[in-house]
Scaffold this active site. Structure first.
Site, PDB file in Angstrom:
ATOM      1  N   SER A  81       1.839  -9.827  -0.867  1.00 52.78           N
ATOM      2  CA  SER A  81       1.462  -8.412  -0.804  1.00 52.78           C
ATOM      3  C   SER A  81       1.740  -7.756   0.543  1.00 52.78           C
ATOM      4  O   SER A  81       1.904  -6.534   0.618  1.00 52.78           O
ATOM      5  CB  SER A  81      -0.014  -8.244  -1.174  1.00 52.78           C
ATOM      6  OG  SER A  81      -0.833  -9.082  -0.382  1.00 52.78           O
ATOM      7  N   LYS A 141       0.803  -1.229   0.000  1.00 51.64           N
ATOM      8  CA  LYS A 141       0.000   0.000   0.000  1.00 51.64           C
ATOM      9  C   LYS A 141       0.837   1.282   0.000  1.00 51.64           C
ATOM     10  O   LYS A 141       0.399   2.315  -0.492  1.00 51.64           O
ATOM     11  CB  LYS A 141      -0.956  -0.008   1.192  1.00 51.64           C
ATOM     12  CG  LYS A 141      -1.954  -1.163   1.122  1.00 51.64           C
ATOM     13  CD  LYS A 141      -3.357  -0.696   1.272  1.00 51.64           C
ATOM     14  CE  LYS A 141      -4.373  -1.730   0.817  1.00 51.64           C
ATOM     15  NZ  LYS A 141      -4.272  -3.034   1.524  1.00 51.64           N
ATOM     16  N   GLU A 179      -9.708   6.336   3.469  1.00 49.25           N
ATOM     17  CA  GLU A 179     -10.525   5.319   4.116  1.00 49.25           C
ATOM     18  C   GLU A 179      -9.600   4.169   4.487  1.00 49.25           C
ATOM     19  O   GLU A 179      -8.522   4.031   3.911  1.00 49.25           O
ATOM     20  CB  GLU A 179     -11.601   4.803   3.146  1.00 49.25           C
ATOM     21  CG  GLU A 179     -11.150   3.675   2.189  1.00 49.25           C
ATOM     22  CD  GLU A 179     -10.093   4.100   1.177  1.00 49.25           C
ATOM     23  OE1 GLU A 179      -9.941   5.311   0.943  1.00 49.25           O
ATOM     24  OE2 GLU A 179      -9.406   3.212   0.623  1.00 49.25           O
TER      25      GLU A 179
END
Ligand code: PLP
Length: 415
Positions: free
Chosen positions: A393, A104, A126
């Site tokens: 990830s 991210k 968010e």
């Protein structure tokens, strides 16, 4: 490897993979927002277009991805997993090694420096499990931007540690009490804030979702994953892999990982959705298992909804995959038969989470474990002369207390 983090480098796949002017990938994507946000999205799209062609922006992005996020990440040969499966050679792309623990941060850095260029000093975001919120809080601290994160009240309780992390880094975390009190409601609240404060605020959306230009822009900021992977597998094996597998929530880690390989038709690409407790209504988040075309939160795509268009409840052991809509570009490539989709269920995920921890000394995020579940099945079916790459990830540190509780419930005597 300056070019490896450069989203402005024309890719061999660009002609095939740019959305049209209105942000459509085939019938998917687009812009479905109130009038006030139309202007903001157009402004953002124009600013991004200029930035991505500006060498100074590209250099700044490259610099921070290296110095702050820790790129490039390793492409790691998982020797014991490979031996365990007895088939294909398994490599892991180690996005779990990045600062704040998941892919991210790639997107959070890109959007934060874009916001600075646009003169926006206030950031909103968010978050579901909190990984995107933590990444956003970190980049806001670094760049001196004010940061407000919307998070469902239920998620705040489940992920109390991530709430504390965000607050430590100076972010304001706002609990959302509406509806199911999870990610969907948090996005609604963030969009409401953006409409009201659009002049000084940039909204850092955390996945390849929402209205154009977000799906394209978020993808571009994660393209570095696939760019590095291609260089690294060529260096290690002298050829491209036979198959690549990634988990798909909104779809950002998967599209970033796959993008550079879209034109390499011999490389099989597989996205893995959350099968939850099984493919029964309300028990999973596999949008391609019963989802229908619809619009959710600014985007036309496959959505889990009932016959009246009401969004169905979703479930997954991993909060990061627990969302009713899938990124529009994935829906497009599925139609094109370029990306295949599978799903993994909670109980398989729990097993493989422990297996990979024991065999490799790597604790994977529950989200990433979905890709591992399918990857291990595939490796067994493939031959020893074949190569499989799984995108790891994120790391599982955030998940260990949840897993511990679940295991204690299941077999209290064993620990
Ligand atoms: C958020 C998250 C995901 C799911 O998001 P995508 O946009 O589908 O990548 C997957 N893995 C990890 C570790 C995450 O934090």
């Amino acid at each position: 490897m300056a070019t490896s983090v450069d989203p402005s480098v024309p890719s061999s796949t660009d002609r095939f993979a740019q959305p049209d002017a209105a942000g459509h990938f085939g019938p998917y994507g687009g812009v479905y927002v109130p009038e006030t946000l139309m202007t903001a999205l157009q402004e953002l799209g124009a600013a991004y277009e200029t930035a991505r062609q500006d060498p100074a922006f590209v250099e700044e992005l490259r610099h921070h991805l290296k110095e702050f996020a820790g790129r490039p990440t390793e492409l790691y040969f998982a020797e014991r997993l490979t031996a365990h499966c007895g088939g294909a050679k398994i490599y892991l792309k180690r996005e779990d090694l990045l600062h704040t623990g998941a892919h991210k941060i790639n997107n959070a850095i890109g959007q934060a420096i874009l916001a600075k260029r646009m003169g926006k000093k206030r950031i909103i975001a968010e978050t579901g499990a909190g990984q995107h919120g933590v990444a956003t809080a970190a980049v806001c601290a670094k760049f001196g931007l004010s940061c407000r994160v919307y998070m469902g009240a239920v998620d705040m309780e489940r992920q109390a540690l991530n709430v504390f992390r965000m607050r430590l880094m100076g972010a304001e975390v706002i609990g959302v009490e509406a509806g199911q009190k999870t990610l969907k409601e948090a996005i609604n609240e963030a969009m409401r804030d953006w409409v009201t404060n659009v002049r000084e605020t940039h909204y850092i959306l955390g996945s390849a979702l929402g209205s154009h230009p977000y799906p394209m822009m978020v993808r571009d900021f994660h393209r570095v994953i696939g760019l590095e992977t291609k260089d690294q597998i060529m260096a290690a094996e002298g050829r491209l892999p036979d198959e690549m597998i990634a988990c798909v929530g909104g779809g950002s880690n998967a599209i970033g990982f796959f993008f550079e390989f879209l034109d390499d038709k011999a490389v099989r690409l597989v996205g893995v959705e959350a099968g939850g407790r099984g493919i029964t209504r309300g028990e999973h988040a596999a949008r391609f298992e019963g989802g229908k075309l619809g619009v959710l939160q600014g985007c036309k795509t496959y959505i889990l909804q009932d016959s009246d268009g009401q969004i169905e409840l979703t479930h997954s052991v991993s909060a990061g995959l627990d969302y009713a809509a899938i990124g529009p570009e994935h829906a497009y490539y599925r139609d094109q038969k370029r990306i295949d989709f599978a799903y993994a269920c909670d109980d398989e995920v729990m097993e493989v989470f422990q297996l990979v921890s024991k065999l490799e000394g790597i604790i994977p995020a529950l989200e990433s474990t979905h890709a591992l579940v399918h990857g291990l099945k595939r490796a067994k079916e493939m031959g020893p002369d074949e190569i499989l790459i799984i995108n790891l990830s994120g790391r599982g540190d955030k998940d260990v207390s949840q897993v511990q509780q679940m295991l204690d419930l299941k077999e209290p005597s064993s620990r």
